[in-house]
Design a protein around this motif. Structure first.
Motif, PDB file in Angstrom:
ATOM      1  N   UNK A   1      48.446  32.396  10.297  1.00  0.00           N
ATOM      2  CA  UNK A   1      47.308  33.213   9.886  1.00  0.00           C
ATOM      3  C   UNK A   1      47.582  34.700  10.135  1.00  0.00           C
ATOM      4  N   UNK A   2      48.151  35.027  11.294  1.00  0.00           N
ATOM      5  CA  UNK A   2      48.434  36.434  11.602  1.00  0.00           C
ATOM      6  C   UNK A   2      49.589  36.970  10.753  1.00  0.00           C
TER       7      UNK A   2
ATOM      8  N   UNK B   1      50.123  36.230   7.599  1.00  0.00           N
ATOM      9  CA  UNK B   1      49.513  36.632   6.341  1.00  0.00           C
ATOM     10  C   UNK B   1      48.747  37.941   6.500  1.00  0.00           C
ATOM     11  N   UNK B   2      48.013  38.071   7.611  1.00  0.00           N
ATOM     12  CA  UNK B   2      47.228  39.279   7.844  1.00  0.00           C
ATOM     13  C   UNK B   2      48.104  40.518   7.798  1.00  0.00           C
ATOM     14  N   UNK B   3      49.178  40.534   8.567  1.00  0.00           N
ATOM     15  CA  UNK B   3      49.984  41.753   8.677  1.00  0.00           C
ATOM     16  C   UNK B   3      50.909  41.941   7.483  1.00  0.00           C
ATOM     17  N   UNK B   4      51.391  40.851   6.880  1.00  0.00           N
ATOM     18  CA  UNK B   4      52.270  40.989   5.716  1.00  0.00           C
ATOM     19  C   UNK B   4      51.524  41.597   4.539  1.00  0.00           C
ATOM     20  N   UNK B   5      50.304  41.101   4.269  1.00  0.00           N
ATOM     21  CA  UNK B   5      49.523  41.632   3.154  1.00  0.00           C
ATOM     22  C   UNK B   5      48.961  43.009   3.494  1.00  0.00           C
ATOM     23  N   UNK B   6      48.595  43.201   4.764  1.00  0.00           N
ATOM     24  CA  UNK B   6      48.087  44.501   5.199  1.00  0.00           C
ATOM     25  C   UNK B   6      49.094  45.603   4.902  1.00  0.00           C
ATOM     26  N   UNK B   7      50.369  45.314   5.192  1.00  0.00           N
ATOM     27  CA  UNK B   7      51.404  46.322   4.981  1.00  0.00           C
ATOM     28  C   UNK B   7      51.926  46.340   3.552  1.00  0.00           C
ATOM     29  N   UNK B   8      52.047  45.158   2.951  1.00  0.00           N
ATOM     30  CA  UNK B   8      52.723  45.061   1.655  1.00  0.00           C
ATOM     31  C   UNK B   8      51.832  45.199   0.442  1.00  0.00           C
ATOM     32  N   UNK B   9      50.507  45.187   0.620  1.00  0.00           N
ATOM     33  CA  UNK B   9      49.621  45.261  -0.536  1.00  0.00           C
ATOM     34  C   UNK B   9      49.704  46.608  -1.242  1.00  0.00           C
ATOM     35  N   UNK B  10      49.864  46.560  -2.566  1.00  0.00           N
ATOM     36  CA  UNK B  10      49.955  47.802  -3.348  1.00  0.00           C
ATOM     37  C   UNK B  10      48.898  47.859  -4.436  1.00  0.00           C
ATOM     38  N   UNK B  11      47.935  46.926  -4.407  1.00  0.00           N
ATOM     39  CA  UNK B  11      46.955  46.815  -5.482  1.00  0.00           C
ATOM     40  C   UNK B  11      46.147  48.093  -5.670  1.00  0.00           C
ATOM     41  N   UNK B  12      45.746  48.712  -4.566  1.00  0.00           N
ATOM     42  CA  UNK B  12      44.892  49.902  -4.658  1.00  0.00           C
ATOM     43  C   UNK B  12      45.595  51.052  -5.371  1.00  0.00           C
TER      44      UNK B  12
ATOM     45  N   UNK C   1      40.415  36.846   8.209  1.00  0.00           N
ATOM     46  CA  UNK C   1      41.754  37.442   8.253  1.00  0.00           C
ATOM     47  C   UNK C   1      42.232  37.775   6.839  1.00  0.00           C
ATOM     48  N   UNK C   2      42.008  36.849   5.896  1.00  0.00           N
ATOM     49  CA  UNK C   2      42.449  37.076   4.518  1.00  0.00           C
ATOM     50  C   UNK C   2      41.711  38.268   3.920  1.00  0.00           C
ATOM     51  N   UNK C   3      40.385  38.295   4.110  1.00  0.00           N
ATOM     52  CA  UNK C   3      39.600  39.403   3.588  1.00  0.00           C
ATOM     53  C   UNK C   3      39.985  40.722   4.218  1.00  0.00           C
ATOM     54  N   UNK C   4      40.212  40.707   5.534  1.00  0.00           N
ATOM     55  CA  UNK C   4      40.590  41.935   6.229  1.00  0.00           C
ATOM     56  C   UNK C   4      41.938  42.450   5.739  1.00  0.00           C
ATOM     57  N   UNK C   5      42.887  41.532   5.502  1.00  0.00           N
ATOM     58  CA  UNK C   5      44.208  41.972   5.048  1.00  0.00           C
ATOM     59  C   UNK C   5      44.117  42.627   3.678  1.00  0.00           C
ATOM     60  N   UNK C   6      43.276  42.088   2.802  1.00  0.00           N
ATOM     61  CA  UNK C   6      43.143  42.669   1.465  1.00  0.00           C
ATOM     62  C   UNK C   6      42.403  44.004   1.510  1.00  0.00           C
ATOM     63  N   UNK C   7      41.246  44.020   2.186  1.00  0.00           N
ATOM     64  CA  UNK C   7      40.439  45.236   2.222  1.00  0.00           C
ATOM     65  C   UNK C   7      41.131  46.349   3.006  1.00  0.00           C
ATOM     66  N   UNK C   8      41.593  46.022   4.213  1.00  0.00           N
ATOM     67  CA  UNK C   8      42.267  47.035   5.026  1.00  0.00           C
ATOM     68  C   UNK C   8      43.609  47.426   4.423  1.00  0.00           C
ATOM     69  N   UNK C   9      44.242  46.472   3.710  1.00  0.00           N
ATOM     70  CA  UNK C   9      45.515  46.786   3.054  1.00  0.00           C
ATOM     71  C   UNK C   9      45.342  47.856   1.989  1.00  0.00           C
ATOM     72  N   UNK C  10      44.232  47.774   1.235  1.00  0.00           N
ATOM     73  CA  UNK C  10      43.969  48.807   0.239  1.00  0.00           C
ATOM     74  C   UNK C  10      43.714  50.159   0.910  1.00  0.00           C
ATOM     75  N   UNK C  11      42.991  50.122   2.022  1.00  0.00           N
ATOM     76  CA  UNK C  11      42.737  51.365   2.759  1.00  0.00           C
ATOM     77  C   UNK C  11      44.035  51.943   3.302  1.00  0.00           C
ATOM     78  N   UNK C  12      44.875  51.070   3.882  1.00  0.00           N
ATOM     79  CA  UNK C  12      46.160  51.520   4.445  1.00  0.00           C
ATOM     80  C   UNK C  12      47.045  52.126   3.361  1.00  0.00           C
ATOM     81  N   UNK C  13      47.048  51.491   2.166  1.00  0.00           N
ATOM     82  CA  UNK C  13      47.856  52.017   1.068  1.00  0.00           C
ATOM     83  C   UNK C  13      47.387  53.408   0.658  1.00  0.00           C
TER      84      UNK C  13
END
Length: 413
Positions: free
Chosen positions: A229-230, A232-243, A355-367
């Motif tokens: 679970x963690x 997925x959280x950190x991989x998507x948090x860092x790797x998401x480029x959707x935003x 965790x999934x929602x946080x990784x997507x939402x925070x990932x967009x913010x981080x990007x």
């Protein structure tokens, strides 16, 4: 048909599963259409990008605030009833906006759209973990890997088709969009109500802080589940480029809105194709190594997309990104379900959904933050590299997960 047949091919004859699949398609599709319509109306009324961000925030906050409650409810009460009530309430929200858009009810306003966003977010906080917890109640363990892959395909089909359909209908008239939305939610609610009731309810004694936190403690006490679970959280948090896709479409790949639409659809296309393959070829051995390899490919595909200046190559990178992500999703989703007792699945899936929602939402913010600081391309490339670093660290910190062979640990004796 024998529901507890051990043959993976019997999934195609499992009527309860396909009822579940269609309900999930309608639930996800309805949410996607609602998102397109509400977002368009908010921006049309206010012209504010901040208000668009607030819509997403208002939909996500209930998932954080209610995470302990939603899991407990899913374990103590019939899950099919919970999902049906949630979908019925979302249908009510759609009908409310239909009436306002048609001029026969309260006028659609910024405040009404925000209120609907909170209602939709609250419903999603309940139906996401509950829907996940329903799946092991309707298929036997031997069919679960194929069932998880097939269920994931419902999400991808909805993600590809529903936004486009919602946008086309909105061009005809908002009431048509919200009318279709209401019908989809109501049909899904009826489908879920017809699922078999095979749930093992949790202890019905008084709810305490101890019982609310049981899912968190369970995840923390199982290194493989916590690691997956963690990861997925950190991989998507860092790797998401959707935003950042609008920036790539306009400034790097030099395409119009049509190009942005294709870029947004590409990960779902890759995920759908991989879901279809996994449905026929479920991962049964070396699941830990396969999951880590898939996350590493996700990171590499992110880097390739960040460096690409060719539209076709960028589409291919995003499709590979989506395909690799769904491998990780299916493996993690399957063994977490198999390793979790039925009476705790609601609480565990509630934390997992957060965790999934946080990784997507925070990932967009981080990007967005890293792109503003270092530039768009460096932000995406660094994010992909960060995902590779996470894979390396997690393989060291969670060796039993990396060496895991089967979906469900073999019990001896």
């Amino acid at each position: 048909m024998n529901l507890h047949s051990d043959s993976p091919s019997s999934l195609r004859h499992c009527r309860p599963f396909w009822r579940f699949w269609l309900a999930r398609l309608l639930l996800t599709g309805g949410f996607q259409i609602m998102g397109v319509a509400v977002g368009w109306q908010v921006y049309s009324l206010t012209g504010s990008t901040l208000d668009l961000g607030l819509v997403g925030l208002l939909q996500f906050l209930p998932r954080i605030l209610l995470v302990l409650v939603t899991g407990t409810v899913a374990d103590r009460y019939p899950r099919r009833v919970i999902v049906s009530i949630s979908m019925a309430l979302q249908a009510v929200a759609a009908l409310l906006l239909l009436a306002g858009s048609a001029g026969v009810g309260p006028a659609v306003s910024r405040e009404l759209l925000f209120l609907v966003s909170v209602l939709i977010g609250t419903c999603r906080a309940f139906d996401m973990p509950t829907m996940q917890s329903l799946l092991p109640n309707i298929v036997p363990p031997a069919l679960l890997p194929s069932a998880v892959a097939a269920a994931a395909s419902a999400n991808e089909v909805a993600t590809i088709v529903a936004p486009a359909l919602g946008g086309l209908l909105f061009a005809v008239g908002a009431p048509f969009t919200y009318g279709l939305d209401a019908l989809m939610f109501l049909a899904g609610a009826l489908l879920v109500l017809g699922l078999p009731a095979q749930q093992r309810l949790a202890d019905s004694r008084r709810v305490t802080l101890d019982s609310l936190l049981a899912g968190v403690r369970f995840i923390r006490s199982r290194p493989d589940i916590f690691g997956a679970i963690s990861l997925d959280l950190f991989a998507v948090l860092l790797g998401g480029a959707t935003a950042l896709l609008p920036v790539f479409a306009a400034d790097i790949l030099h395409t119009g809105a049509w190009g942005l639409g294709l870029l947004r659809a590409a990960p779902a296309v890759g995920a759908l194709a991989m879901s279809a393959w996994l449905l026929r070829n479920p991962v049964e051995r070396k699941v830990g190594r396969t999951m880590f390899a898939a996350v590493a490919v996700f990171g590499l595909a992110t880097i390739a997309f960040g460096l690409s200046t060719h539209f076709g190559l960028s589409l291919l990178a995003l499709m590979v990104l989506g395909a690799s992500d769904i491998i990780s999703v299916v493996i993690r989703g399957t063994f977490v379900q198999l390793e979790t007792p039925d009476e705790m699945r609601g609480r565990v899936n509630a934390v997992n959904s957060l965790f999934i929602g946080a990784s997507n939402q925070l990932g967009e913010f981080e990007s967005g933050v890293t792109a503003s600081l270092f530039g768009t391309v460096p932000a995406v490339v660094a994010g992909g590299a960060g995902t590779l670093l996470v894979v390396k660290l997690w393989m060291r910190w969670f060796p039993s997960l990396a060496q895991r062979d089967h979906m469900q640990e073999q019990k001896h004796g």
